[in-house]
Design a protein around this motif. Structure first.
Motif, mmCIF file in Angstrom:
data_model
loop_
_atom_site.group_PDB
_atom_site.id
_atom_site.type_symbol
_atom_site.label_atom_id
_atom_site.label_comp_id
_atom_site.label_asym_id
_atom_site.label_seq_id
_atom_site.Cartn_x
_atom_site.Cartn_y
_atom_site.Cartn_z
ATOM 1 N N ARG A 280 0.836 -1.201 0.000
ATOM 2 C CA ARG A 280 0.000 0.000 0.000
ATOM 3 C C ARG A 280 0.874 1.255 0.000
ATOM 4 O O ARG A 280 0.663 2.177 -0.782
ATOM 5 C CB ARG A 280 -0.930 0.001 1.212
ATOM 6 N N LEU A 281 1.840 1.314 0.883
ATOM 7 C CA LEU A 281 2.679 2.514 0.968
ATOM 8 C C LEU A 281 3.521 2.711 -0.282
ATOM 9 O O LEU A 281 3.883 3.842 -0.625
ATOM 10 C CB LEU A 281 3.587 2.434 2.187
ATOM 11 N N GLY A 282 3.852 1.624 -0.976
ATOM 12 C CA GLY A 282 4.623 1.761 -2.202
ATOM 13 C C GLY A 282 3.912 2.620 -3.232
ATOM 14 O O GLY A 282 4.545 3.368 -3.981
ATOM 15 N N TRP A 283 2.580 2.539 -3.266
ATOM 16 C CA TRP A 283 1.818 3.374 -4.194
ATOM 17 C C TRP A 283 1.803 4.835 -3.746
ATOM 18 O O TRP A 283 1.808 5.745 -4.585
ATOM 19 C CB TRP A 283 0.398 2.842 -4.347
ATOM 20 N N MET A 305 -4.719 3.226 -6.030
ATOM 21 C CA MET A 305 -4.076 1.963 -5.675
ATOM 22 C C MET A 305 -3.659 1.968 -4.212
ATOM 23 O O MET A 305 -3.751 0.940 -3.522
ATOM 24 C CB MET A 305 -2.861 1.711 -6.570
ATOM 25 N N PHE A 306 -3.209 3.097 -3.713
ATOM 26 C CA PHE A 306 -2.815 3.194 -2.307
ATOM 27 C C PHE A 306 -4.002 2.932 -1.392
ATOM 28 O O PHE A 306 -3.939 2.099 -0.488
ATOM 29 C CB PHE A 306 -2.210 4.575 -2.038
ATOM 30 N N LEU A 307 -5.105 3.635 -1.626
ATOM 31 C CA LEU A 307 -6.242 3.534 -0.708
ATOM 32 C C LEU A 307 -7.142 2.338 -0.990
ATOM 33 O O LEU A 307 -7.689 1.728 -0.066
ATOM 34 C CB LEU A 307 -7.085 4.817 -0.769
ATOM 35 N N ASP A 308 -7.318 2.008 -2.262
ATOM 36 C CA ASP A 308 -8.319 1.000 -2.637
ATOM 37 C C ASP A 308 -7.723 -0.331 -3.073
ATOM 38 O O ASP A 308 -8.451 -1.328 -3.184
ATOM 39 C CB ASP A 308 -9.205 1.530 -3.773
#
Length: 311
Positions: A280-283, A305-308
């Motif tokens: 998640r954090l990579g996005w 992509m990070f949140l969803d």
């Protein structure tokens, strides 16, 4: 500040005087290497941020690349990689970090075309191992990389980079509301005590080449200093998971994650628990890593992509 968004200024790539000077530099370096040019260079790539020349020699083509000022650090990155992990990048013939110029050996065929012919994704096994090799090998060069201008996206500063991005961009309010979540996840990921290092941040099948059975990783202009597991966001979720026919979630990426981790830290099985956070954090890192101006929709896709977990 490293990693800040900058506009793409006019570059001299097609100016005859600039090209003459670049070719003269190439000729001088090739003469020093004992392999003079055998024909006219071909300018195969012209973008606002960089240009590439294919230069013929008797021993095969070599490649010259020049970057805009904001990306000149790529030359330093490639120089250090050539020293630390020579089996994972094309041989570097010459470089000029002050100007952001590089002269490299031919890297072979692009992975994208090779996979399209073979209809097989198994080459990613070795590439993910290569990413792990690079991450470990470059740990001691972090200060030099940041000093050369490689964007600093380490966990201690990533939340601030993310906050600056969502405040500056036209994005949904929920992405601004997620700033505390980024801080929380960064703090949680930091508890695993993984050394932050060089991370490609755009590792996909267009930036990997195949030569003599080796997989060589190119195009380090988007590279950052960050958590090494962030590469799995773009590489695995963003590309490999879509398979051969560009179908969402067509490929189970879990075996590739495990292979990457076994290469990176075979004695730390607990790091598997860090991967969902890093994905998640990579996005968030990829969205905030905007050294040059990009299509705003690309940024919004990365934020989704990070949140969803999906575009």
């Amino acid at each position: 500040m490293a990693g800040d968004m900058v506009g793409v200024s006019a570059e001299p790539w097609e100016d005859p005087a600039w090209l003459e000077g670049a070719v003269a530099w190439v000729d001088d370096r090739l003469a020093g290497a004992g392999r003079p040019r055998t024909g006219e260079p071909d300018q195969v790539h012209v973008r606002p941020w960089s240009t590439v020349l294919r230069v013929p020699t008797a021993d095969g083509p070599v490649w010259f690349k020049a970057n805009m000022e904001a990306l000149r650090h790529e030359a330093t990155v490639v120089l250090l990689l050539a020293r630390r992990v020579p089996d994972r990048v094309p041989p570097l013939i010459a470089d000029d970090p002050d100007r952001g110029w590089m002269l490299m050996e031919d890297a072979g065929r692009r992975l994208r075309e090779v996979i399209a012919e073979e209809r097989d994704l198994s080459r990613w096994d070795d590439i993910l191992e290569g990413a792990a090799d690079i991450a470990r090998a470059m740990e001691t060069d972090v200060d030099a990389l940041v000093g050369a201008g490689v964007p600093d996206m380490r966990l201690a500063v990533l939340p601030d980079r993310y906050a600056a991005l969502v405040e500056a961009e036209d994005v949904e309010q929920r992405f601004r509301d997620a700033v505390p979540r980024v801080r929380e996840l960064a703090e949680e990921l930091a508890t695993y005590a993984v050394t932050e290092t060089l991370q490609h941040d755009d590792l996909h099948d267009g930036n990997v080449f195949v030569r003599a059975g080796r997989h060589l990783i190119l195009d380090w202009g988007d590279a950052v200093v960050s958590h090494p597991f962030f590469t799995m966001s773009v590489t695995l979720e963003g590309f490999v998971a879509w398979g051969l026919d560009d179908v969402e979630n067509a490929v189970d990426i879990a075996p590739l994650i495990d292979r990457h981790l076994r290469r990176y830290a075979p004695d730390r099985p607990e790091l598997r628990d860090a991967v969902p956070i890093a994905l998640r954090l990579g996005w968030a890192c990829r969205a905030a890593n905007r050294t040059i101006a990009e299509d705003p929709e690309s940024t919004r896709s990365r934020l989704r992509m990070f949140l969803d977990g999906r575009v």
